[in-house]
Design a protein around this motif. Sequence first.
Motif, PDB file in Angstrom:
ATOM      1  N   GLU A 195      -2.365  17.217  -5.564  1.00  0.00           N
ATOM      2  CA  GLU A 195      -3.133  16.451  -6.545  1.00  0.00           C
ATOM      3  C   GLU A 195      -2.488  15.097  -6.827  1.00  0.00           C
ATOM      4  O   GLU A 195      -3.162  14.077  -6.924  1.00  0.00           O
ATOM      5  CB  GLU A 195      -3.223  17.269  -7.836  1.00  0.00           C
ATOM      6  CG  GLU A 195      -4.105  16.667  -8.889  1.00  0.00           C
ATOM      7  CD  GLU A 195      -4.228  17.553 -10.114  1.00  0.00           C
ATOM      8  OE1 GLU A 195      -4.575  17.026 -11.168  1.00  0.00           O
ATOM      9  OE2 GLU A 195      -3.978  18.758 -10.002  1.00  0.00           O
ATOM     10  N   ASP A 196      -1.157  15.064  -6.920  1.00  0.00           N
ATOM     11  CA  ASP A 196      -0.457  13.813  -7.214  1.00  0.00           C
ATOM     12  C   ASP A 196      -0.547  12.810  -6.065  1.00  0.00           C
ATOM     13  O   ASP A 196      -0.475  11.607  -6.296  1.00  0.00           O
ATOM     14  CB  ASP A 196       1.020  14.086  -7.532  1.00  0.00           C
ATOM     15  CG  ASP A 196       1.187  14.813  -8.862  1.00  0.00           C
ATOM     16  OD1 ASP A 196       0.257  14.757  -9.678  1.00  0.00           O
ATOM     17  OD2 ASP A 196       2.247  15.424  -9.059  1.00  0.00           O
ATOM     18  N   ASP A 197      -0.681  13.294  -4.834  1.00  0.00           N
ATOM     19  CA  ASP A 197      -0.778  12.389  -3.689  1.00  0.00           C
ATOM     20  C   ASP A 197      -1.998  11.481  -3.805  1.00  0.00           C
ATOM     21  O   ASP A 197      -1.932  10.300  -3.480  1.00  0.00           O
ATOM     22  CB  ASP A 197      -0.853  13.182  -2.378  1.00  0.00           C
ATOM     23  CG  ASP A 197       0.419  13.956  -2.106  1.00  0.00           C
ATOM     24  OD1 ASP A 197       1.500  13.492  -2.523  1.00  0.00           O
ATOM     25  OD2 ASP A 197       0.337  15.035  -1.484  1.00  0.00           O
ATOM     26  N   ILE A 198      -3.100  12.039  -4.263  1.00  0.00           N
ATOM     27  CA  ILE A 198      -4.327  11.254  -4.381  1.00  0.00           C
ATOM     28  C   ILE A 198      -4.172  10.202  -5.473  1.00  0.00           C
ATOM     29  O   ILE A 198      -4.543   9.042  -5.300  1.00  0.00           O
ATOM     30  CB  ILE A 198      -5.537  12.160  -4.689  1.00  0.00           C
ATOM     31  CG1 ILE A 198      -5.719  13.216  -3.589  1.00  0.00           C
ATOM     32  CG2 ILE A 198      -6.797  11.346  -4.893  1.00  0.00           C
ATOM     33  CD1 ILE A 198      -6.072  12.661  -2.239  1.00  0.00           C
ATOM     34  N   SER A 199      -3.593  10.589  -6.607  1.00  0.00           N
ATOM     35  CA  SER A 199      -3.480   9.630  -7.711  1.00  0.00           C
ATOM     36  C   SER A 199      -2.444   8.547  -7.439  1.00  0.00           C
ATOM     37  O   SER A 199      -2.518   7.461  -7.996  1.00  0.00           O
ATOM     38  CB  SER A 199      -3.164  10.357  -9.020  1.00  0.00           C
ATOM     39  OG  SER A 199      -1.921  11.014  -8.924  1.00  0.00           O
ATOM     40  N   ARG A 200      -1.456   8.812  -6.568  1.00  0.00           N
ATOM     41  CA  ARG A 200      -0.428   7.808  -6.250  1.00  0.00           C
ATOM     42  C   ARG A 200      -0.853   6.860  -5.134  1.00  0.00           C
ATOM     43  O   ARG A 200      -0.206   5.850  -4.909  1.00  0.00           O
ATOM     44  CB  ARG A 200       0.868   8.504  -5.838  1.00  0.00           C
ATOM     45  CG  ARG A 200       1.695   8.990  -6.993  1.00  0.00           C
ATOM     46  CD  ARG A 200       3.085   9.348  -6.532  1.00  0.00           C
ATOM     47  NE  ARG A 200       3.085  10.337  -5.487  1.00  0.00           N
ATOM     48  CZ  ARG A 200       3.382  11.631  -5.658  1.00  0.00           C
ATOM     49  NH1 ARG A 200       3.707  12.068  -6.836  1.00  0.00           N
ATOM     50  NH2 ARG A 200       3.355  12.465  -4.652  1.00  0.00           N
ATOM     51  N   ALA A 216       0.834  -1.195   0.000  1.00  0.00           N
ATOM     52  CA  ALA A 216       0.000   0.000   0.000  1.00  0.00           C
ATOM     53  C   ALA A 216       0.876   1.255   0.000  1.00  0.00           C
ATOM     54  O   ALA A 216       1.962   1.270   0.584  1.00  0.00           O
ATOM     55  CB  ALA A 216      -0.910   0.010   1.222  1.00  0.00           C
ATOM     56  N   ILE A 217       0.401   2.289  -0.658  1.00  0.00           N
ATOM     57  CA  ILE A 217       1.068   3.589  -0.668  1.00  0.00           C
ATOM     58  C   ILE A 217       0.093   4.571  -0.039  1.00  0.00           C
ATOM     59  O   ILE A 217      -0.870   5.001  -0.675  1.00  0.00           O
ATOM     60  CB  ILE A 217       1.435   4.023  -2.107  1.00  0.00           C
ATOM     61  CG1 ILE A 217       2.314   2.969  -2.761  1.00  0.00           C
ATOM     62  CG2 ILE A 217       2.125   5.379  -2.093  1.00  0.00           C
ATOM     63  CD1 ILE A 217       2.553   3.196  -4.235  1.00  0.00           C
ATOM     64  N   PRO A 218       0.305   4.936   1.246  1.00  0.00           N
ATOM     65  CA  PRO A 218      -0.657   5.799   1.930  1.00  0.00           C
ATOM     66  C   PRO A 218      -0.468   7.274   1.551  1.00  0.00           C
ATOM     67  O   PRO A 218       0.511   7.652   0.908  1.00  0.00           O
ATOM     68  CB  PRO A 218      -0.321   5.571   3.409  1.00  0.00           C
ATOM     69  CG  PRO A 218       1.135   5.244   3.400  1.00  0.00           C
ATOM     70  CD  PRO A 218       1.380   4.489   2.122  1.00  0.00           C
ATOM     71  N   LEU A 219      -1.420   8.084   1.984  1.00  0.00           N
ATOM     72  CA  LEU A 219      -1.309   9.528   1.811  1.00  0.00           C
ATOM     73  C   LEU A 219      -0.239  10.054   2.755  1.00  0.00           C
ATOM     74  O   LEU A 219      -0.064   9.530   3.855  1.00  0.00           O
ATOM     75  CB  LEU A 219      -2.647  10.201   2.122  1.00  0.00           C
ATOM     76  CG  LEU A 219      -3.776   9.918   1.148  1.00  0.00           C
ATOM     77  CD1 LEU A 219      -5.082  10.475   1.673  1.00  0.00           C
ATOM     78  CD2 LEU A 219      -3.465  10.513  -0.206  1.00  0.00           C
ATOM     79  N   PRO A 220       0.496  11.102   2.363  1.00  0.00           N
ATOM     80  CA  PRO A 220       1.521  11.644   3.256  1.00  0.00           C
ATOM     81  C   PRO A 220       0.876  12.302   4.475  1.00  0.00           C
ATOM     82  O   PRO A 220      -0.176  12.919   4.372  1.00  0.00           O
ATOM     83  CB  PRO A 220       2.246  12.674   2.387  1.00  0.00           C
ATOM     84  CG  PRO A 220       1.270  13.046   1.339  1.00  0.00           C
ATOM     85  CD  PRO A 220       0.423  11.828   1.098  1.00  0.00           C
TER      86      PRO A 220
END
Length: 152
Positions: free
Chosen positions: A52-57, A41-45
């Motif tokens: 915007e890129d945080d949500i897509s990653r 999993a790649i969580p939100l920072p």
Amino acid sequence: MGQLLLFIVVALVVATIVFGVTVLLSGGDPGLTPVEPDGRAIPLPGDRPLGEDDISRTRFDTVLRGYRMAQVDQALQRAAYDIGYKGELIGVLEAEVTALREGRLEEADALRRAREAALAPSTAPQSDALVPVPPAPDAPVIEIEPEPVEKR
């Protein structure tokens, strides 16, 4: 009449089986797109405002029937908190600009100090838990009423 109905049902079942075997053998079905395995999993920072890129990653662990609900709930809670925070910040900035335009410099300075105190990085260690940071004790509490929005 019953034999005709039975014949149609058997013909449909046989046709479905033949079609399925043909698709599997020919490789015409691309199947599902590959997903990252569990534990990737790649969580939100949690140490900065969201971009915007945080949500897509963002990625979640997969389980038998979808994604891990706790991870999705935490990401949605974090995104909602960040959206609310940015909305309040925009309101404070708009109030500060309005106060400056109207010549109320003391109120504009109080708004600026409150905004800077809220934007100052916290000295506490960051964790994955979402804990709202209380405002500084000397920061003034300013009530901002939202302006009515025009309907188009």
